[in-house]
Design an enzyme around this catalytic site. Structure first.
Site, PDB file in Angstrom:
ATOM      1  N   GLU A   5     -45.076 -23.291 -11.507  1.00 50.39           N
ATOM      2  CA  GLU A   5     -44.594 -22.558 -10.350  1.00 50.39           C
ATOM      3  C   GLU A   5     -45.141 -21.138 -10.298  1.00 50.39           C
ATOM      4  O   GLU A   5     -45.498 -20.652  -9.224  1.00 50.39           O
ATOM      5  CB  GLU A   5     -43.061 -22.528 -10.343  1.00 50.39           C
ATOM      6  CG  GLU A   5     -42.551 -22.330  -8.945  1.00 50.39           C
ATOM      7  CD  GLU A   5     -41.071 -22.045  -8.900  1.00 50.39           C
ATOM      8  OE1 GLU A   5     -40.415 -22.101  -9.944  1.00 50.39           O
ATOM      9  OE2 GLU A   5     -40.593 -21.764  -7.796  1.00 50.39           O
ATOM     10  N   ASP A   6     -45.206 -20.481 -11.439  1.00 50.26           N
ATOM     11  CA  ASP A   6     -45.487 -19.041 -11.423  1.00 50.26           C
ATOM     12  C   ASP A   6     -46.872 -18.643 -11.915  1.00 50.26           C
ATOM     13  O   ASP A   6     -47.223 -17.470 -11.860  1.00 50.26           O
ATOM     14  CB  ASP A   6     -44.450 -18.306 -12.292  1.00 50.26           C
ATOM     15  CG  ASP A   6     -43.042 -18.477 -11.749  1.00 50.26           C
ATOM     16  OD1 ASP A   6     -42.919 -18.798 -10.565  1.00 50.26           O
ATOM     17  OD2 ASP A   6     -42.085 -18.308 -12.530  1.00 50.26           O
TER      18      ASP A   6
ATOM     19  N   ASP B  85     -32.046 -23.782 -18.306  1.00 47.62           N
ATOM     20  CA  ASP B  85     -32.695 -22.681 -17.595  1.00 47.62           C
ATOM     21  C   ASP B  85     -31.631 -21.816 -16.925  1.00 47.62           C
ATOM     22  O   ASP B  85     -31.615 -20.591 -17.045  1.00 47.62           O
ATOM     23  CB  ASP B  85     -33.654 -23.294 -16.560  1.00 47.62           C
ATOM     24  CG  ASP B  85     -34.428 -22.256 -15.767  1.00 47.62           C
ATOM     25  OD1 ASP B  85     -34.694 -21.165 -16.320  1.00 47.62           O
ATOM     26  OD2 ASP B  85     -34.773 -22.543 -14.604  1.00 47.62           O
TER      27      ASP B  85
ATOM     28  N   ASP C 284      -0.123 -22.473 -22.796  1.00 49.56           N
ATOM     29  CA  ASP C 284      -1.085 -23.252 -23.588  1.00 49.56           C
ATOM     30  C   ASP C 284      -2.439 -22.560 -23.657  1.00 49.56           C
ATOM     31  O   ASP C 284      -3.471 -23.161 -23.411  1.00 49.56           O
ATOM     32  CB  ASP C 284      -1.236 -24.661 -23.024  1.00 49.56           C
ATOM     33  CG  ASP C 284      -1.615 -24.652 -21.554  1.00 49.56           C
ATOM     34  OD1 ASP C 284      -1.561 -23.571 -20.936  1.00 49.56           O
ATOM     35  OD2 ASP C 284      -1.979 -25.719 -21.032  1.00 49.56           O
TER      36      ASP C 284
HETATM   37 MN    MN Z   1     -36.830 -20.473 -15.635  1.00 52.62          MN
END
Ligand code: MN
Length: 739
Positions: free
Chosen positions: A90-91, A152, A272
């Protein structure tokens, strides 16, 4: 720019990488280590120039995600490799082909899935829902996609401090909305809890801080309490030579907060806040016996509450959770929950199904459960045609809902969400059992399909071959599966009926010498004002359209056509009401954005008159039909064929006449008809086309067909009629009531 010590950074990166390797206990072989090293080197190189919002090297993030996968989810080498590379495609310049060449097809598929679902939430809400559906679809390809995605998200939540406030709120909300429930369903208890707590920390910072401070302050008191409580139990367990660990488990901040919200109470009123957990180290064959032995010891010292015994060892929860829970009275007079389980159960409860891998011999049942769940999701997703938001609602309902346990007559156990009805159970067994279900016996007593089941019920489904799914079933079933199957069956049923109608029509066409061609079917559709051929066949089969009585047509060379005038006479016969011909088209309507004067016909199904809210619809033959917005066909037309709809509005009033039917009722009285007709024809000067009255035990019902200019004209007349003595109700006949 900030001065950076790159040498120190390099050291830190390596330190973190070695931490990952230590955590990757399932990836010890040299080949595994080589693949991880290769993925790490590639990610390091690809993200070289990138930094996180905090200013730290970007590579910290994929290393951390990979470590979560290894350490907290217990995933394999492939997952670690993919987690290291999860942001590269993606990057960075890395492509899916690169991934496939360097690693393999499996890795490509997982990274592809991860890339596709990133940015899932950067949309409007309905888009989000649609994307979430897509995300779940990829989930069914390879569960690792979703597990890495959760890892992630967890790391992003842990490092949310550096984000802008709005971004924090957005990410925290999404986490609570989708990721926490998903983690829960996958049995990742620890991760789910942490996701919830972190979400709360950003959404409600003050309340989060307050609760966490109070928890910290009371820690010493709790520890003392637990130690004291454990003294006699330890003694007895030691005497039995049982290997065990006793610890206190505090409720999460989020669940304390939820409880405070739900019950509208203060922190101090929550009794509790913690439970006591006893974990026994024992071989798998002896787990159950040991757990009950511990139970017996605990209850020797403390009185149990019989209503609060939960045996999830004999019957594990759907997400794989196994444990024995009891609530006992402590010496201070407070109820305390005691959770008894084996080491294996404890690991699975905290780390989810992936922990099953560690326990040889028991992988099958866990994976079988998960497979079942995934198969069900896939089924629902793939056949789903409704809007995505409704789907998400169903889905989340199933994710969140508590479970009930139902037995079949043979003693097989089925898990259903709380609130499930007998019919849900039938569909759970098999879609055919559901479709043919006519009733059920719950604990040998006959109940209706809508009967709500309770945990422990034994249910026998009664079927009949004659039964078919009914529309109203949808109003009470709760499981996504049942809803899906019913909708599907209704649709199929409609198709089947339509097929019969088609045959009937085919015979009719043969009789009259018309060819069975779409042009003729279109003509008939038009004649009866039905939008689709399937709908036409369906109505023929159901007898709503009686083609035996078809009149006013000519057949020429196999081609069927109708005379307009005759067509409406036909309609009159069919609907058994008194109707005159529909007025011809005059230029009273402006159609389309340009407000053109075009040819059109007024739809007979809703009979619009000037002043009504209308829209134009282009029929299959290219003609424009004008329908009222509240026409029963409108929703379907507008939603399914939006591209065929044209804007339409009425032009200035012209002295045109339009027919409407007015319905009225009241108390029968001599001279009433006279008074009514007087108002219509003399006072209003309205042309009356037909009138009919029916009287029954002093109550009358009447219909009058009149010609008016527009809705205003009509309303004045209706108001006048309402004032006639004896008349109780006057209204225009609405589309739904016609025909
Ligand atoms: Mn990531």
């Amino acid at each position: 720019m900030v001065e950076r010590d790159t040498e120190a950074e390099k050291k830190e990166i390596l330190r973190r990488y070695r931490g990952l390797l230590r955590a990757a206990t399932r990836s010890r072989s040299p080949q595994d280590r080589r693949r991880i090293r290769k993925a790490f080197n590639l990610a390091l190189e690809a993200h070289k120039e990138m930094r996180r919002k905090s200013g730290e090297p970007y590579i910290y993030h994929p290393i951390a995600v990979a470590r979560i996968c290894a350490e907290e989810v217990g995933l394999d080498t492939t997952s670690i490799v993919c987690a290291l590379l999860h942001d590269t495609v993606e990057d960075t310049y890395i492509t899916l082909d690169d991934i496939q060449n360097l690693f393999g097809k499996k890795e490509r598929r997982i990274i592809d899935g991860l890339t596709k679902i990133s940015g899932v939430f950067d949309q409007t809400s309905s888009m989000q829902a649609e994307n979430f559906r897509k995300m779940l679809l990829t989930l069914s390809d390879d569960i690792r996609v979703i597990l890495i995605k959760i890892a992630d998200r967890l790391h992003n939540m842990r490092t949310l401090d550096h984000m802008a406030r709005e971004k924090q709120l957005k990410i925290a909300s999404e986490t609570l909305f989708m990721y926490a429930p998903l983690a829960h369903r996958l049995g990742l208890y620890n991760i789910k809890t942490e996701l919830e707590d972190l979400s709360l920390k950003y959404k409600e910072p003050e309340q989060y801080q307050e609760i966490s401070a109070k928890l910290a302050k009371t820690k010493a008191v709790r520890t003392r309490f637990i130690n004291k409580f454990a003294v006699p139990i330890r003694k007895a367990l030691d005497a039995e030579r049982i290997d065990y660990e006793i610890k206190g488990r505090t409720k999460s901040i989020f669940s304390i907060w939820s409880k405070m919200q739900k019950k509208q109470v203060r922190y101090e009123d929550i009794y509790d806040v913690f439970a006591i957990r006893i974990i026994v180290d024992t071989p798998i064959e002896q787990e159950k016996a040991e757990a009950w032995k511990v139970y017996s010891i605990v209850t020797d010292f403390y009185q149990p509450n019989p209503d609060r015994l939960r045996d999830w060892i004999s019957i594990p929860k759907g997400n794989g959770y196994e444990s024995l829970h009891t609530t006992v009275m402590s010496p201070t007079g407070k109820w305390v929950e005691v959770q008894i389980r084996s080491r294996r159960m404890d690991n699975i409860a905290e780390k989810g199904f992936a922990a099953h891998w560690r326990y040889k011999g028991d992988t099958e049942s866990a994976e079988h459960n998960l497979d079942n769940w995934l198969a069900q999701i896939r089924e629902v997703l793939e056949s789903h045609e409704d809007d995505a938001l409704a789907f998400i609602d169903d889905f989340k309902l199933n994710l969140f809902s508590e479970e009930i346990y139902i037995f079949t007559p043979n003693g097989d156990l089925k898990t259903l969400p709380k609130g499930a009805k007998a019919l849900d159970f039938a569909f759970h067994i098999h879609s055919q059992v559901g479709s043919q279900c006519i009733g059920a016996k719950v604990n040998h007593k006959l109940v209706p399909l809508s009967h709500e089941l309770r945990s422990g019920d034994q249910v026998e489904i009664i079927v009949s071959k004659k039964q078919t799914p009914k529309e109203d079933w949808l109003s009470y079933v709760v499981t996504a599966r049942a809803k899906q199957k019913i909708k599907q069956a209704l649709k199929e049923e409609r198709k089947k009926v339509a097929a019969e109608g088609k045959d009937t029509l085919r015979r009719k066409f043969k009789n009259i010498g018309a060819s069975f061609l779409s042009v003729n079917i279109n003509a008939l559709q038009d004649h009866y004002d039905v939008e689709t051929a399937t709908e036409l066949y369906y109505r023929i089969a159901k007898g709503n359209i009686d083609i035996k009585k078809l009149k006013g047509f000519t057949v020429d060379g196999g081609r069927l056509s109708f005379k307009k005038r005759d067509a409406s006479q036909q309609k009159r016969q069919d609907t058994k009401s008194v109707m005159a011909p529909v007025p011809g088209k005059k230029e009273v309507l402006l159609i389309g954005d340009e407000a053109q004067r075009m040819d059109y016909t007024l739809a007979r199904c809703c009979n619009p008159i000037p002043g009504d809210d209308v829209f134009g619809f282009v029929t299959v033959n290219g003609e424009i039909k004008v329908h009222r917005v509240n026409c029963p066909n409108a929703t379907q037309l507008l939603s399914n064929y939006a591209y065929r709809v044209i804007k339409t509005r009425w032009a200035s009033k012209e002295l045109e006449h339009f027919e409407v039917t007015v319905q009225f009722s009241g108390i029968d009285d001599v001279g009433l008809v006279q008074r009514i007709t007087n108002i219509i024809s003399s006072d209003m000067n309205v042309n009356m086309k037909a009138i009919s009255f029916e009287s029954n035990d002093g109550i009358f019902d009447g219909l009058v067909r009149v010609q008016v200019h527009d809705t205003e004209h009509l309303h004045v007349m209706i108001d006048k009629l309402r004032n006639v003595e004896g008349v109780l109700n006057v209204q225009r006949m609405e589309p739904g009531q016609m025909a």
